[in-house]
Design a protein around this motif. Sequence first.
Motif, PDB file in Angstrom:
ATOM      1  N   GLN A  45       0.822  -1.209   0.000  1.00  0.00           N
ATOM      2  CA  GLN A  45       0.000   0.000   0.000  1.00  0.00           C
ATOM      3  C   GLN A  45       0.861   1.265   0.000  1.00  0.00           C
ATOM      4  N   ILE A 120       1.476   8.764  11.912  1.00  0.00           N
ATOM      5  CA  ILE A 120       0.275   7.954  12.144  1.00  0.00           C
ATOM      6  C   ILE A 120      -0.726   8.168  11.024  1.00  0.00           C
ATOM      7  N   GLN A 121      -0.847   9.445  10.595  1.00  0.00           N
ATOM      8  CA  GLN A 121      -1.795   9.745   9.535  1.00  0.00           C
ATOM      9  C   GLN A 121      -1.323   9.216   8.194  1.00  0.00           C
ATOM     10  N   ALA A 122       0.023   9.119   8.024  1.00  0.00           N
ATOM     11  CA  ALA A 122       0.540   8.705   6.717  1.00  0.00           C
ATOM     12  C   ALA A 122       0.448   7.195   6.501  1.00  0.00           C
ATOM     13  N   CYS A 123       0.469   6.399   7.575  1.00  0.00           N
ATOM     14  CA  CYS A 123       0.580   4.951   7.423  1.00  0.00           C
ATOM     15  C   CYS A 123      -0.681   4.352   6.801  1.00  0.00           C
ATOM     16  N   PRO A 124      -0.569   3.641   5.676  1.00  0.00           N
ATOM     17  CA  PRO A 124      -1.763   3.097   5.014  1.00  0.00           C
ATOM     18  C   PRO A 124      -2.362   1.886   5.713  1.00  0.00           C
ATOM     19  N   VAL A 125      -1.628   1.252   6.634  1.00  0.00           N
ATOM     20  CA  VAL A 125      -2.185   0.087   7.325  1.00  0.00           C
ATOM     21  C   VAL A 125      -2.282   0.298   8.831  1.00  0.00           C
ATOM     22  N   ASP A 126      -2.211   1.572   9.292  1.00  0.00           N
ATOM     23  CA  ASP A 126      -2.374   1.870  10.724  1.00  0.00           C
ATOM     24  C   ASP A 126      -1.448   1.037  11.588  1.00  0.00           C
ATOM     25  N   ALA A 127      -0.156   1.013  11.225  1.00  0.00           N
ATOM     26  CA  ALA A 127       0.802   0.225  12.016  1.00  0.00           C
ATOM     27  C   ALA A 127       1.401   1.040  13.148  1.00  0.00           C
ATOM     28  N   ILE A 139       4.132  -0.971  15.278  1.00  0.00           N
ATOM     29  CA  ILE A 139       3.879  -2.403  15.498  1.00  0.00           C
ATOM     30  C   ILE A 139       4.557  -3.140  14.340  1.00  0.00           C
ATOM     31  N   LYS A 141       4.933  -6.112  13.424  1.00  0.00           N
ATOM     32  CA  LYS A 141       4.221  -7.197  12.729  1.00  0.00           C
ATOM     33  C   LYS A 141       3.306  -6.667  11.638  1.00  0.00           C
ATOM     34  N   GLU A 142       2.800  -5.433  11.818  1.00  0.00           N
ATOM     35  CA  GLU A 142       1.859  -4.893  10.843  1.00  0.00           C
ATOM     36  C   GLU A 142       2.540  -4.067   9.771  1.00  0.00           C
ATOM     37  N   CYS A 143       3.793  -3.673  10.005  1.00  0.00           N
ATOM     38  CA  CYS A 143       4.459  -2.782   9.060  1.00  0.00           C
ATOM     39  C   CYS A 143       4.754  -3.490   7.751  1.00  0.00           C
ATOM     40  N   THR A 144       4.423  -2.844   6.592  1.00  0.00           N
ATOM     41  CA  THR A 144       4.663  -3.475   5.304  1.00  0.00           C
ATOM     42  C   THR A 144       5.915  -2.955   4.634  1.00  0.00           C
TER      43      THR A 144
ATOM     44  N   ARG B 444      -6.127  -4.451   7.012  1.00  0.00           N
ATOM     45  CA  ARG B 444      -5.888  -3.213   7.741  1.00  0.00           C
ATOM     46  C   ARG B 444      -6.048  -2.007   6.822  1.00  0.00           C
ATOM     47  N   ARG B 448      -8.725   0.921   7.201  1.00  0.00           N
ATOM     48  CA  ARG B 448      -8.323   2.317   7.306  1.00  0.00           C
ATOM     49  C   ARG B 448      -9.120   3.164   6.330  1.00  0.00           C
TER      50      ARG B 448
END
Lengths: 180, 503, 315
Positions: A45, A120-127, A139, A141-144, B444, B448
């Motif tokens: 993403q 926080i606002q920039a992250c497309p998967v709320d990591a 987090i 584990k969630e970071c792409t 996710r 979002r």
Amino acid sequence: MIESVVIFSALTLILGLILGYAAIRFKVEGNPLVDQIDSILPQTQCGQCDYPGCRPYAEALAKGEAQINQCPPGGQEGADALAELLDVETLELNAEHGETKPDHVVYVDEKLCIGCTLCIQACPVDAFVGSSKVMTTVIAKECTGCDLCIPVCPVDCIYTNELKPTLGTYVPDLKELARG
Amino acid sequence: MANYTFKGGIHIPNPYPVERPEIKQAPLPEQAVLLLQQRVGGEAKPCVEIGERVLTGQIIAQTTGSLPTNVHASISGVISAIEKRPIPHPSGIDAMCIVIDSDGKDEWANIKRCDKDFLNCSAEEVTQQIREAGIVGMGGAGFPTHAKITNAEGAHTLIVNATECEPGIMCDDSLMQEYPREIVRGIEVLMHACGAKKAIIAIEDDKPEALNSLLMYNFNDRISVEQIPTKYTSGAEKLLIKTLLGVEIPPGAYASEHGILCQNVGTVKAIYDAVIDSKPLISRVVTVTGSAVKSPRNYEARLGTSFATVVKYSEPNDQEHHIRMGGMMMGVDIPNPDYSICKITNCIFVNNKESKPVVKECIRCSSCATVCPANLLPQQLYWHAKSENIKKALDYHLMDCIECGCCNYVCPSNIPLAEYFTFAKALDRKLKFEEQKTDQSRERFEFREYRLERNKKERAEMMAAKKKALKEKMAKDKEKNQEQEDKIAQAMARVKKSKEDNA
Amino acid sequence: MHSTGLNTNQIMRQVIYALILGVGASYVFFGWGVLLQIVLGVLSALVVESVFVALRGRNVMDSITDGSAVLTAILLAISIPTIAPWWIVVVGVAFAIVFGKQLYGGLGNNPFNPAMLGYAFLLISYPLQMTTWPVDFLSFSQAVDEVFNLLNFDGISGATRLDDVKTSLSLGSDIATLQVRSISQAWINIGFLAGGVYLLARKIIFWHIPVAVLSGILVMALLISMFDSQQHLPVQNHLILGGTMLGAFFIATDPVSASTTPKGRLIYGFLIGVLIVIIRAYGGYPDGVAFAVLLMNMTVPLIDYYTQPKAFGRS
């Protein structure tokens, strides 16, 4: 002479009817092509393909509006897989869209973080976990590894950590095997 | 004699036969490097710190979970490091280890002895003792023994795997010749723990001395000693069960579901040590053999002893060596002897380095399919693994493959087939892991998008509601103002009128 | 660890050695022709294979020393008439190596038996040269003359015995009145049978395919003789005439193009045998081995898919 014309016309008619029936009876619902393309894309993403996410890029590919070589995180293997799915010639990755970086995640240097929440606002998967004027962290584990957070940070406190293969994800080298 | 047999398998002559295998006690190592990564159960967490002095048999690490497996100190000394060290895995990846520098005293920790005879303990208590001793499958599988026993509760038959079918390994052979009483006793303990009424010890017919040794010391008529024909892979658990009982356990199912518990004879001896002598698992018998050692021998060595130490005692020659942990068929090649003995190290092969044979193309001769003990089609698995078409390989039952290497052994083109299947399985595992990760990222991302949409909508509604409220307020204010003005105008009019009236 | 059994190169060599008896029988009865064809064929094979492997960017020495190209050449050279012009065997071997092997990716990747592909190509393209066989023993100089077309000798060529019988039968002769014995062909077949038994004894080939091919031939020939005997050969002659033994033990057993499962091999071999007899009896060609093998090569993936053995533990 007339018999062969009659026979072949009749055959054509019959086979055409069978094909028509099959086209209706066995029709596949929905547009699974977009889903198939989306399942090949790496879901980073990051937007390097110039589309706001992997699904819009998949839709564009299905419509034929985009090229298969616009996704750096997918690597050359991803482009080849898309070529095979869409039954087109494979292309080399377009360097204009960025280069393929090794698998990585990001982390926040907590000494420098000011709690501005821009990442926080920039992250497309709320990591990210954090809030205004509160320490922010990733987090893992969630970071792409899309890296969209790195340029927006005003104090440049986000760095990358390369992901090494673990015992669970190690794969032997196929070329080594072929050599014996 | 066994009544059944399984299709496939191969007969491999023992490459380094020994007149009479015996166990030599290896001296205490100067340093013990104990692996924290367990083969099953993940990485154990240390419960000691650097600089702390530990005693032999003291618990120094435990795996997390409801039934933790223990790692014990194999020598007494000081913890000098808790760090990543290379482990004998083909990837060359490092894993956490605890390093103990020996103080030479081998002082034992005070281990709580069970004062009751094991027959007076319940099955759970005995299994608990086995768990606390840190015993895992010593044949090479490394599965926590207590878990296997618990799963097999109410089993009808206990099978003791004393086949040692991989050629060249002789640690189980010598265990049976030197400790037959202990083994029989250990079987009785195990029968009590799992509830089995019958036990069968399976030995290949190329070990007549071990057979006689056990026959001499077995006075329990519920334990029978059976000879089975010598054939490689007769020691694989499901194939052994087929040979002895004629039952084929389906893939994906466990022998415990069919009322059978199978344990290696080395594990049985360790159970005896743990339950009868209250000794946790801190040492094991390792065979050192190969073309480069003058005298192949078995050593009883403390866990954590480096390979180089025991190899040295076997007088290796000066040529360049190629080292393998495990057997010649299923072992793991390691680059140098600086690794240390862990609970599943049953053999160390030290061979003179030889050039690898040339790999040619597959000529579809199907010799591999003829010898496959799992009755698969290795040539099909090979073609699909080579083209990385894992889905097709799974259709041909890739996951049933036990990676025994029989196919490698017979292939006339010298293709390393079993390594291709290991590759295919690893690739499948990696792809599943990545698929799970991308599914999660997709979820996710979609959430979002939904969240942002929802926020936008909520804000718009809120704004609309505010606007409406403001409008109403303004209208009300206007009304009030109007009222005020009206009142003022009226008052002004009254004043004016009264003024006019007064004039 | 590896077994001390034969590796791929050694297997190919053993198959070549096993052909010696049959080739010897052919020499005894028909002279130097067959040896000349073999030499020409092998040379052609080595040259063509080297060129193609070099074009593919692979190691040439590894490829030509594995013996598979030489084996293909020898099998084709044995199958064609011993007095065929020199360019027949050269072109046929070249076609077999290029279209039957190299274009598919080299050893192990070809779906069709290369020698039979070459033979079929030659038969269809040059029917006259492919059906003219010698009748007598040819000396070395005679053979050279014929093969290189230096002098036109009439009277020493004709059709094979099998072809002869077939033609006579179709012209209305009664099977009982024909002398169907052909000593030369019988001995050649016996030679190849002996070679085949040698390969079986050394476990280089397995019994499934040869036994199945011979059974197929017997069964089909029996069926035909029961329902249509006046027009066709008696059963036993099928086994000693034509390329029966060569086909059963050396051609159908080519592992690369044959079925790979035990049950599959039995079906594959049996249907080859059936097809051989059908083509001989009702088809337009005197011998049906080549086409029977090629047709069954096409069905191998299907046969393999449906004859998978039951994996351990699965019902």
